[in-house]
Write an enzyme that holds these catalytic residues in place. Sequence first.
Site, PDB file in Angstrom:
ATOM      1  N   LYS A   1       8.428   1.161  -5.644  1.00  0.00           N
ATOM      2  CA  LYS A   1       7.192   1.706  -5.074  1.00  0.00           C
ATOM      3  C   LYS A   1       7.515   2.842  -4.118  1.00  0.00           C
ATOM      4  O   LYS A   1       8.294   2.689  -3.185  1.00  0.00           O
ATOM      5  CB  LYS A   1       6.436   0.594  -4.330  1.00  0.00           C
TER       6      LYS A   1
ATOM      7  N   ASP B   1       2.237   4.689  -4.564  1.00  0.00           N
ATOM      8  CA  ASP B   1       1.280   3.959  -3.722  1.00  0.00           C
ATOM      9  C   ASP B   1       0.722   4.901  -2.646  1.00  0.00           C
ATOM     10  O   ASP B   1       1.124   4.847  -1.494  1.00  0.00           O
ATOM     11  CB  ASP B   1       2.008   2.755  -3.092  1.00  0.00           C
TER      12      ASP B   1
ATOM     13  N   LYS C   1      -2.752   5.350  -2.440  1.00  0.00           N
ATOM     14  CA  LYS C   1      -4.093   4.816  -2.147  1.00  0.00           C
ATOM     15  C   LYS C   1      -5.139   5.925  -1.990  1.00  0.00           C
ATOM     16  O   LYS C   1      -5.740   6.116  -0.934  1.00  0.00           O
ATOM     17  CB  LYS C   1      -4.066   3.958  -0.877  1.00  0.00           C
TER      18      LYS C   1
ATOM     19  N   ASP D   1     -11.128   9.770  -1.834  1.00  0.00           N
ATOM     20  CA  ASP D   1     -11.704  11.087  -1.536  1.00  0.00           C
ATOM     21  C   ASP D   1     -12.876  11.295  -2.494  1.00  0.00           C
ATOM     22  O   ASP D   1     -13.253  10.379  -3.220  1.00  0.00           O
ATOM     23  CB  ASP D   1     -10.622  12.172  -1.702  1.00  0.00           C
TER      24      ASP D   1
ATOM     25  N   THR E   1     -11.588  15.410  -6.343  1.00  0.00           N
ATOM     26  CA  THR E   1     -10.282  15.528  -5.678  1.00  0.00           C
ATOM     27  C   THR E   1      -9.335  14.403  -6.111  1.00  0.00           C
ATOM     28  O   THR E   1      -8.155  14.638  -6.392  1.00  0.00           O
ATOM     29  CB  THR E   1     -10.487  15.514  -4.144  1.00  0.00           C
TER      30      THR E   1
ATOM     31  N   THR F   1      -4.931  -5.842   3.489  1.00  0.00           N
ATOM     32  CA  THR F   1      -4.575  -7.169   4.025  1.00  0.00           C
ATOM     33  C   THR F   1      -4.433  -7.138   5.547  1.00  0.00           C
ATOM     34  O   THR F   1      -4.376  -8.174   6.181  1.00  0.00           O
ATOM     35  CB  THR F   1      -3.270  -7.683   3.393  1.00  0.00           C
TER      36      THR F   1
ATOM     37  N   ARG G   1      11.012  -5.255   2.929  1.00  0.00           N
ATOM     38  CA  ARG G   1      12.083  -5.579   3.881  1.00  0.00           C
ATOM     39  C   ARG G   1      12.972  -6.770   3.552  1.00  0.00           C
ATOM     40  O   ARG G   1      14.170  -6.706   3.861  1.00  0.00           O
ATOM     41  CB  ARG G   1      11.476  -5.706   5.287  1.00  0.00           C
TER      42      ARG G   1
END
Length: 243
Positions: free
Chosen positions: A34, A61, A63, A66, A70, A125, A217
């Site tokens: 990602k 990613d 997101k 708009d 666009t 989230t 992580r």
Amino acid sequence: MDMRERLIIALDFSRADEALALVDELKDLVSFYKVGMQLFNAEGPGIIERLRKKGVKIFLDLKYHDIPNTVAGAAEVAVRQGVEMFNLHLSGGRKMVETTLARVNKTVEETAMPRPLLLGVTVLTSLDEKTLQEEIGIRRSLKEQVLYLAKMGEAAGLDGVVASPQELGLLRRSLGESFLIVTPGVRPSWAAPNEQKRITTPEEAIQKGSDYLVVGRPVTKNASPREAAKKIITEMNGGNNRC
Ligand code: C5P
């Protein structure tokens, strides 16, 4: 599908060399990565080409949210760049989703590039119900809003949604079996939760019907990213009941 193809590692780095070194380290183990705002803003679209040269799949990613024209324009560029998956905010409305899908399909026809999977983001989230209602002014409960937006995305023709693993039960019950659910917020029992609050283990996420797991992580900050990724894939296999 092999569990190794259902694990997406989040390349949340500010430098290309860090991202590319991790991809090399995870060679033959992880094939999906990602690229989010941090790496994309640091390195620009060239990072996609550099990753693609390593033969891996990319979930872009960014997101998008708009006006329809666009977002459709940005989506066309994503198709031309050859990403396998990208996303937009469902709160941008049905017209934004449909205009984007139409442009994606047109671009695929014109270029013969593979059609990327297009996912919708429902409610981040990081938002809780109080914030959703009092700050953003949504009257529905958080779960109702997640389901409402996911159903809109499904009806508009999206391939799936990005969702918290805690919403898997609700979404799997209410959406078509082939509608994809991609879940971040995954934490093996041996990894630190960081600021992620609504988490599940890799095995649980697979059991509850997640199609792809996004993990950052627990792998990227581990002393041995390769060992960490191996352990996660083993845990995913332990919970495999959809393959
Ligand atoms: O490091 P960690 O495993 O928490 O990374 C999760 C990744 O998934 C991050 O790149 C984060 O931006 C992304 N993400 C998330 N929650 C969402 C959507 C995306 O954590 N709702």
